[in-house]
Enzyme design. Structure first.
Site, PDB file in Angstrom:
ATOM      1  CB  CYS A   1      -0.912  -0.020   1.217  1.00  0.00           C
ATOM      2  SG  CYS A   1      -1.789   1.531   1.424  1.00  0.00           S
TER       3      CYS A   1
ATOM      4  CE  LYS B   1      -4.948   4.903  -5.591  1.00  0.00           C
ATOM      5  NZ  LYS B   1      -5.598   3.600  -5.430  1.00  0.00           N
TER       6      LYS B   1
ATOM      7  CE1 TYR C   1       2.556   2.917   8.827  1.00  0.00           C
ATOM      8  CE2 TYR C   1       3.440   3.641   6.722  1.00  0.00           C
ATOM      9  CZ  TYR C   1       2.369   3.426   7.552  1.00  0.00           C
ATOM     10  OH  TYR C   1       1.099   3.697   7.133  1.00  0.00           O
TER      11      TYR C   1
ATOM     12  CB  ILE D   1      -5.151  -1.663 -10.681  1.00  0.00           C
ATOM     13  CG1 ILE D   1      -5.017  -2.016  -9.186  1.00  0.00           C
ATOM     14  CG2 ILE D   1      -3.833  -1.171 -11.244  1.00  0.00           C
ATOM     15  CD1 ILE D   1      -3.919  -3.015  -8.860  1.00  0.00           C
TER      16      ILE D   1
ATOM     17  CD  GLU E   1      -7.629   3.214  -7.940  1.00  0.00           C
ATOM     18  OE1 GLU E   1      -6.507   2.669  -7.815  1.00  0.00           O
ATOM     19  OE2 GLU E   1      -8.413   3.383  -6.983  1.00  0.00           O
TER      20      GLU E   1
ATOM     21  CG  ASP F   1      -4.423  -7.849  -0.631  1.00  0.00           C
ATOM     22  OD1 ASP F   1      -5.260  -7.465   0.216  1.00  0.00           O
ATOM     23  OD2 ASP F   1      -4.114  -7.187  -1.637  1.00  0.00           O
TER      24      ASP F   1
ATOM     25  CB  THR G   1      -4.820  -0.825   2.628  1.00  0.00           C
ATOM     26  OG1 THR G   1      -4.067  -1.072   1.456  1.00  0.00           O
ATOM     27  CG2 THR G   1      -3.898  -0.414   3.761  1.00  0.00           C
TER      28      THR G   1
ATOM     29  CG  HIS H   1     -28.163  25.449   0.140  1.00  0.00           C
ATOM     30  ND1 HIS H   1     -28.556  24.770  -0.998  1.00  0.00           N
ATOM     31  CD2 HIS H   1     -28.171  26.768  -0.151  1.00  0.00           C
ATOM     32  CE1 HIS H   1     -28.810  25.672  -1.953  1.00  0.00           C
ATOM     33  NE2 HIS H   1     -28.585  26.874  -1.462  1.00  0.00           N
TER      34      HIS H   1
HETATM   35  P1  NDP Z   1      -9.601  -6.500 -10.027  1.00  0.00           P
HETATM   36  O1  NDP Z   1      -9.864  -7.883  -9.609  1.00  0.00           O
HETATM   37  O2  NDP Z   1     -10.258  -5.361  -9.370  1.00  0.00           O
HETATM   38  O3  NDP Z   1      -9.928  -6.350 -11.605  1.00  0.00           O
HETATM   39  C1  NDP Z   1      -9.343  -7.201 -12.546  1.00  0.00           C
HETATM   40  C2  NDP Z   1      -9.795  -6.792 -13.935  1.00  0.00           C
HETATM   41  O4  NDP Z   1      -9.085  -7.553 -14.903  1.00  0.00           O
HETATM   42  C3  NDP Z   1     -11.266  -7.048 -14.189  1.00  0.00           C
HETATM   43  O5  NDP Z   1     -11.740  -6.056 -15.064  1.00  0.00           O
HETATM   44  C4  NDP Z   1     -11.259  -8.415 -14.880  1.00  0.00           C
HETATM   45  O6  NDP Z   1     -12.318  -8.582 -15.761  1.00  0.00           O
HETATM   46  C5  NDP Z   1      -9.996  -8.317 -15.687  1.00  0.00           C
HETATM   47  N1  NDP Z   1      -9.357  -9.594 -15.976  1.00  0.00           N
HETATM   48  C6  NDP Z   1      -9.125 -10.635 -15.134  1.00  0.00           C
HETATM   49  N2  NDP Z   1      -8.472 -11.618 -15.772  1.00  0.00           N
HETATM   50  C7  NDP Z   1      -8.267 -11.206 -17.037  1.00  0.00           C
HETATM   51  C8  NDP Z   1      -7.647 -11.757 -18.177  1.00  0.00           C
HETATM   52  N3  NDP Z   1      -7.080 -12.954 -18.130  1.00  0.00           N
HETATM   53  N4  NDP Z   1      -7.628 -11.033 -19.315  1.00  0.00           N
HETATM   54  C9  NDP Z   1      -8.191  -9.813 -19.365  1.00  0.00           C
HETATM   55  N5  NDP Z   1      -8.788  -9.225 -18.331  1.00  0.00           N
HETATM   56  C10 NDP Z   1      -8.831  -9.907 -17.172  1.00  0.00           C
HETATM   57  O7  NDP Z   1      -8.008  -6.392  -9.960  1.00  0.00           O
HETATM   58  P2  NDP Z   1      -7.024  -5.151  -9.995  1.00  0.00           P
HETATM   59  O8  NDP Z   1      -5.770  -5.669 -10.588  1.00  0.00           O
HETATM   60  O9  NDP Z   1      -7.668  -3.958 -10.612  1.00  0.00           O
HETATM   61  O10 NDP Z   1      -6.814  -4.827  -8.454  1.00  0.00           O
HETATM   62  C11 NDP Z   1      -6.235  -5.816  -7.579  1.00  0.00           C
HETATM   63  C12 NDP Z   1      -6.696  -5.657  -6.160  1.00  0.00           C
HETATM   64  O11 NDP Z   1      -6.202  -4.467  -5.613  1.00  0.00           O
HETATM   65  C13 NDP Z   1      -8.192  -5.636  -5.990  1.00  0.00           C
HETATM   66  O12 NDP Z   1      -8.533  -6.719  -5.181  1.00  0.00           O
HETATM   67  C14 NDP Z   1      -8.518  -4.345  -5.302  1.00  0.00           C
HETATM   68  O13 NDP Z   1      -9.374  -4.567  -4.198  1.00  0.00           O
HETATM   69  C15 NDP Z   1      -7.191  -3.829  -4.822  1.00  0.00           C
HETATM   70  N6  NDP Z   1      -7.122  -2.381  -5.057  1.00  0.00           N
HETATM   71  C16 NDP Z   1      -7.896  -1.518  -4.335  1.00  0.00           C
HETATM   72  C17 NDP Z   1      -7.848  -0.165  -4.579  1.00  0.00           C
HETATM   73  C18 NDP Z   1      -8.712   0.773  -3.813  1.00  0.00           C
HETATM   74  O14 NDP Z   1      -9.208   0.427  -2.750  1.00  0.00           O
HETATM   75  N7  NDP Z   1      -8.934   1.997  -4.314  1.00  0.00           N
HETATM   76  C19 NDP Z   1      -6.966   0.393  -5.598  1.00  0.00           C
HETATM   77  C20 NDP Z   1      -6.228  -0.584  -6.318  1.00  0.00           C
HETATM   78  C21 NDP Z   1      -6.304  -1.912  -6.044  1.00  0.00           C
HETATM   79  P3  NDP Z   1     -13.781  -9.115 -15.318  1.00  0.00           P
HETATM   80  O15 NDP Z   1     -14.089  -8.490 -14.000  1.00  0.00           O
HETATM   81  O16 NDP Z   1     -14.641  -8.597 -16.417  1.00  0.00           O
HETATM   82  O17 NDP Z   1     -13.708 -10.571 -15.248  1.00  0.00           O
END
Ligand code: NDP
Length: 394
Positions: free
Chosen positions: A1, A9, A57, A136, A139, A260, A268, A393
């Site tokens: 994080c 990020k 930290y 991700i 973002e 995770d 986080t 308001h």
């Molecule tokens: P996510 O699981 O959020 O999203 C993964 C994306 O990739 C989805 O759109 C999925 O599609 C797609 N996908 C999965 N496999 C494939 C593939 N083989 N080919 C093409 N597309 C694919 O993962 P992220 O990597 O975005 O984030 C990872 C983790 O980090 C998450 O668990 C999230 O909670 C955490 N995180 C939290 C943040 C926050 O709180 N603001 C910020 C960044 C990360 P589909 O869904 O359509 O299957």
């Protein structure tokens, strides 16, 4: 994080929002001269901040009397951990190694990068392709688009942010398209070739995209390799995550895991809550199971998204009848800025109990708004409680 996630990020998200802020300023009478982003300076300043946080930290650990060693740790037996050539004997072991980005097995994947690298790219290129429609992907598409990079986002399904409320999916996709992100849905990357300094990216529909970089954000997997888990028989599930009970205990009674690496709710603040609960369980005589209900979460896309509780789809599945209240409006700043961006707000009410069971916002300050709303929802607020609260308001 702190090192390669939320914190750097969000600093890059903030950096990328200035371009629109400069444009919005004109409607308020400002003349903003020529603007330019110095990526190297941004990354350098971001790195300094991460160093500062690491030092804080380290100081917290030191003042708490923690002995801190840096190296790769391997569990030798239930009560022994090895770090390089040192052996540590212990009553309990806690595993909190997190996750690591996944890459698909396709030709040319060696040219691909992930969010780990994107937070420190050597330069800001002209064109980037981002694969993935999750947290991700959305973002980073916003970051690079905001910084003026031609950004194409590839999403394999019909929608971004699968699992979120459909009004979030639709509103965010519309706004991202309006801001210039070339969002391509229902397609995926099949191969990547590098020709001279340029990447050729072939999609399932036969399209070939040209770009300077490609970044995959298709999920993360628990990081368990090389920890020696097989030495003690810590059980993993099919996804490779450490299996734990409600109290974060693994299949080996004195070994615990949080965050995770256990693939529960990968955020986080949830990992922090799991850690606090475990401290209560092990050392304060108050066995505590983390509470996973009504966890608010935000996506720092542009515009921001924040949500707490159930999506409309999930609420309809859980309750017999639901009432939906939805508003879409132009935020005040855009009455003068000329920007067409809209805010979407939605609450979902279980009709029988009248409790608000889901609340979703896409738009300016969504995370700050929803953080406060989450307290009300956690406390069981009803639609009548919302109505009885005087609004601020304007
Ligand atoms: P996510 O699981 O959020 O999203 C993964 C994306 O990739 C989805 O759109 C999925 O599609 C797609 N996908 C999965 N496999 C494939 C593939 N083989 N080919 C093409 N597309 C694919 O993962 P992220 O990597 O975005 O984030 C990872 C983790 O980090 C998450 O668990 C999230 O909670 C955490 N995180 C939290 C943040 C926050 O709180 N603001 C910020 C960044 C990360 P589909 O869904 O359509 O299957």
């Amino acid at each position: 994080c702190v090192n390669v996630g939320c914190v750097p990020k969000k600093l890059l998200v903030i950096a990328s929002q200035f371009r629109e802020a400069f444009q919005n300023a004109a409607g308020f009478g400002w003349t903003v001269g020529e603007t330019h982003i110095d990526w190297a300076e941004l990354i350098d300043n971001k790195d300094q901040e991460i160093k500062r946080l690491n030092a804080i930290y380290a100081g917290i650990l030191e003042r708490a009397g923690v002995d801190h060693f840096e190296g790769h740790a391997t569990i030798i037996d239930e009560h022994t951990v090895q770090v390089d050539d040192q052996l540590f004997s212990t009553e309990y072991i806690l595993i909190a190694t997190g996750g690591w980005p996944v890459l698909p097995d396709i030709p040319g994947i060696e040219y691909a990068e992930t969010s780990n690298e994107a937070l420190s790219f050597s330069e800001l290129d002209r064109r980037i392709v981002i694969v993935g429609g999750g947290y991700i992907g959305c973002e980073f598409a916003g970051i690079f688009n905001g910084l003026g990079v031609e950004t194409t986002q590839i999403v394999r399904n019909e929608q971004i942010l699968m699992g979120f409320d459909h009004d979030i999916q639709q509103t965010l996709a519309e706004e991202m398209l309006a801001k210039g992100i070339d969002l391509r849905r229902s397609t995926n990357v099949v191969r990547i070739d590098k020709i001279d300094d340029e990447l050729q990216i072939e999609l399932t529909d036969g399209t070939v995209l040209l770009a300077d970089r490609i970044m995959f954000a298709i999920g993360r997997e628990p990081l368990t390799a090389g920890l020696g888990l097989e030495n003690v028989g810590v059980e993993l599930n099919e996804q490779g995550a450490i299996v734990v009970d409600d109290y974060s205990q693994t299949s080996v009674p004195n070994i615990y895991a949080v965050g995770d690496v256990t693939d529960r709710v990968n955020l986080t603040p949830v990992a922090l809550a799991e850690g606090m609960a475990l401290a209560g369980t092990l050392f304060k005589g108050t066995p505590t199971a983390p509470d996973y209900s009504n966890i608010p979460t935000a996506i720092f896309s542009q515009p921001n998204v924040a949500t707490v509780g159930l999506s409309e789809e999930a609420a309809r599945a859980e309750y017999r009848d639901v009432d939906i209240y939805r508003a879409k409006f132009r935020p005040m700043i855009h009455t003068l800025s000329g920007n067409e961006e809209r805010t979407m707000m939605k609450i979902i009410v279980a009709r029988d109990s009248q409790k608000v069971v889901g609340l979703h916002v896409v738009g300016l300050d969504a995370p700050e708004i929803v953080q406060g709303m989450a307290v009300a929802i956690k406390a069981g607020a009803t639609k009548a409680d919302f109505d009885a609260t005087v609004g601020i308001h304007p």
